[in-house]
Design a protein around this motif. Structure first.
Motif, PDB file in Angstrom:
ATOM      1  N   LYS A 163       0.830  -1.193   0.000  1.00 25.48           N
ATOM      2  CA  LYS A 163       0.000   0.000   0.000  1.00 25.48           C
ATOM      3  C   LYS A 163       0.872   1.253   0.000  1.00 25.48           C
ATOM      4  CE  LYS A 163      -3.783  -2.422   0.439  1.00 25.48           C
ATOM      5  NZ  LYS A 163      -4.783  -2.529  -0.668  1.00 25.48           N
ATOM      6  N   ASN A 164       0.347   2.317  -0.598  1.00 32.82           N
ATOM      7  CA  ASN A 164       1.037   3.605  -0.625  1.00 32.82           C
ATOM      8  C   ASN A 164       0.429   4.543   0.407  1.00 32.82           C
ATOM      9  OD1 ASN A 164       2.837   2.981  -2.782  1.00 32.82           O
ATOM     10  ND2 ASN A 164       1.157   3.300  -4.238  1.00 32.82           N
ATOM     11  N   PHE A 165       1.303   5.192   1.182  1.00 28.98           N
ATOM     12  CA  PHE A 165       0.884   6.069   2.269  1.00 28.98           C
ATOM     13  C   PHE A 165       1.382   7.492   2.059  1.00 28.98           C
ATOM     14  CE2 PHE A 165       0.401   1.983   4.214  1.00 28.98           C
ATOM     15  CZ  PHE A 165      -0.502   2.130   5.262  1.00 28.98           C
ATOM     16  N   ALA A 166       0.599   8.443   2.553  1.00 23.54           N
ATOM     17  CA  ALA A 166       1.055   9.815   2.761  1.00 23.54           C
ATOM     18  C   ALA A 166       1.027  10.067   4.263  1.00 23.54           C
ATOM     19  CB  ALA A 166       0.154  10.808   2.040  1.00 23.54           C
ATOM     20  N   LEU A 210      -0.437  11.870  -7.835  1.00 22.32           N
ATOM     21  CA  LEU A 210      -0.213  10.442  -7.589  1.00 22.32           C
ATOM     22  C   LEU A 210      -1.477   9.631  -7.833  1.00 22.32           C
ATOM     23  CD1 LEU A 210       1.923  10.470  -4.288  1.00 22.32           C
ATOM     24  CD2 LEU A 210       2.737  10.083  -6.619  1.00 22.32           C
ATOM     25  N   GLN A 211      -2.644  10.229  -7.598  1.00 21.93           N
ATOM     26  CA  GLN A 211      -3.911   9.506  -7.717  1.00 21.93           C
ATOM     27  C   GLN A 211      -4.279   9.184  -9.163  1.00 21.93           C
ATOM     28  OE1 GLN A 211      -3.549   8.798  -4.754  1.00 21.93           O
ATOM     29  NE2 GLN A 211      -5.649   9.001  -3.979  1.00 21.93           N
ATOM     30  N   ARG A 212      -3.611   9.794 -10.121  1.00 25.96           N
ATOM     31  CA  ARG A 212      -3.950   9.571 -11.536  1.00 25.96           C
ATOM     32  C   ARG A 212      -3.459   8.230 -12.055  1.00 25.96           C
ATOM     33  NH1 ARG A 212      -1.758  15.454 -13.512  1.00 25.96           N
ATOM     34  NH2 ARG A 212      -3.573  16.718 -12.879  1.00 25.96           N
ATOM     35  N   LEU A 243      -2.345   6.717  -3.856  1.00 25.02           N
ATOM     36  CA  LEU A 243      -2.285   6.631  -2.403  1.00 25.02           C
ATOM     37  C   LEU A 243      -3.486   5.858  -1.869  1.00 25.02           C
ATOM     38  CD1 LEU A 243      -1.279  10.319  -1.610  1.00 25.02           C
ATOM     39  CD2 LEU A 243       0.207   8.312  -1.427  1.00 25.02           C
ATOM     40  N   ASP A 244      -3.206   4.969  -0.935  1.00 22.63           N
ATOM     41  CA  ASP A 244      -4.265   4.195  -0.288  1.00 22.63           C
ATOM     42  C   ASP A 244      -4.662   4.785   1.058  1.00 22.63           C
ATOM     43  OD1 ASP A 244      -4.375   1.775  -2.172  1.00 22.63           O
ATOM     44  OD2 ASP A 244      -2.244   1.853  -1.650  1.00 22.63           O
ATOM     45  N   GLY A 295      -9.513  10.655  -1.632  1.00 25.07           N
ATOM     46  CA  GLY A 295      -9.843   9.296  -2.055  1.00 25.07           C
ATOM     47  C   GLY A 295      -9.107   8.239  -1.262  1.00 25.07           C
ATOM     48  N   CYS A 296      -8.682   8.596  -0.047  1.00 21.51           N
ATOM     49  CA  CYS A 296      -7.911   7.679   0.792  1.00 21.51           C
ATOM     50  C   CYS A 296      -8.645   7.363   2.086  1.00 21.51           C
ATOM     51  CB  CYS A 296      -6.559   8.305   1.153  1.00 21.51           C
ATOM     52  SG  CYS A 296      -5.500   8.706  -0.253  1.00 21.51           S
TER      53      CYS A 296
END
Length: 316
Positions: A2-5, A64-66, A72-73, A95-96
């Protein structure tokens, strides 16, 4: 993977979130903080992008969402308490799903607002309630559950965590931003008490000040006298000059020892969230309602047996 911010990367608790993300095999794509003292990232996630302006962070996150591979999850939030609500809403609208430190928000009304944003976005908010994963807490919860149904435990909670002069100069010393000492250092204890002893039946405040607070809570299975302080002068004589923190929870004459076992609780919390077993808005509501009452209640003189023994000698 998973990708995090991460929002609030320079905060005290942020490294535990960074390590949880890394240790579970996931990716910290981007981090943000208005302060640039975030060198800890080099030893945990040196490839992560970093921004000191929220607008640049937000725009990068939207880019990043594109792309499915970079999308990002989760957004993890470790920012000051008063910024939790707007940062949570921003993460949901990105959207996370959102993972946020406590206190989630200061009032039940803001909890309701976040529930609306969850409905609008189809995403979820998770609160870090790490004491619910501590072995000693889980064992005590089982013990209480196994006791006769009419048993009500007598609990004395004392937590003194000394803070220097910097504390009052920081956002933590501003009640408009931290929501006061009971909320800032006590919210996880109130969640723990609810988790172990059930629904809250009575909430009385005996003292409140800039550095300490005290009161009485009655739950379905416990009567609790509590005292919280950041003032080193409140430390018992036997620990003054030796320790800066004093934590004692007495349950009907027995001491709850949980000084150890904190190291990996954030990683455990993340693991549970990623497995679909995280604590959401409904789970966090009880402790938010509790601190909201404590913060707004009128201070009263306590009844005999309900007052914490440290209260009579207070000067704050």
């Amino acid at each position: 993977m998973k990708n995090f911010a991460l929002i609030g990367a320079a905060g005290y608790i942020a490294p535990r979130h960074m390590r949880a993300i890394k240790d579970l095999g996931h990716n910290l794509s981007v981090a943000y903080d208005i302060n640039d003292s975030v060198g800890i990232i080099d030893s945990i996630s040196p490839h992560s992008e970093f921004f000191t302006e929220f607008e640049r962070f937000q725009e990068f996150a939207h880019q990043l969402q594109r792309i499915p591979a970079t999308r990002l999850d989760y957004v993890a939030i470790c920012s000051p308490n008063y910024l939790h609500h707007p940062h949570i809403a921003a993460g949901l609208r990105l959207g996370c799903d959102v993972i946020c430190e406590k206190p989630l928000v200061p009032t039940p009304e803001l909890m309701d607002e976040l529930a609306l944003v969850e409905q609008e976005t189809g995403k979820r908010v998770y609160n870090i309630l790490q004491l619910r994963h501590h072995d000693a807490i889980l064992k005590l919860r089982d013990k209480v559950a196994a006791a006769p149904a009419d048993t009500k435990f007598d609990v004395e909670l004392t937590y003194i965590t000394s803070r220097g002069k910097w504390y009052m100069e920081s956002w933590k010393g501003d009640n408009r931003k931290s929501f006061g000492v009971a909320t800032n250092i006590g919210v996880h204890f109130y969640d723990m008490l609810h988790f172990i002893f059930g629904k809250l039946q009575s909430n009385v405040v005996h003292h409140t000040g800039t550095q300490k607070a005290a009161g009485y809570l009655e739950y379905e299975r416990a009567r609790v006298r509590w005292f919280l302080s950041i003032d080193a002068n409140d430390l018992p004589a036997e620990v003054q000059g030796k320790k800066t923190t004093y934590r004692n929870i007495d349950i009907s004459g027995e001491q709850l020892e949980f000084s150890e076992g904190f190291t990996d609780l954030h990683t455990t919390s993340y693991s549970e969230i990623l497995a679909g077993r995280g604590y959401g808005l409904a789970d966090a509501r009880h402790c938010i309602e509790t601190v909201n009452v404590i913060r707004t209640a009128k201070v009263v003189k306590g009844e005999l047996g309900e007052v914490h023994p440290f209260v009579p000698k207070l000067v704050d």
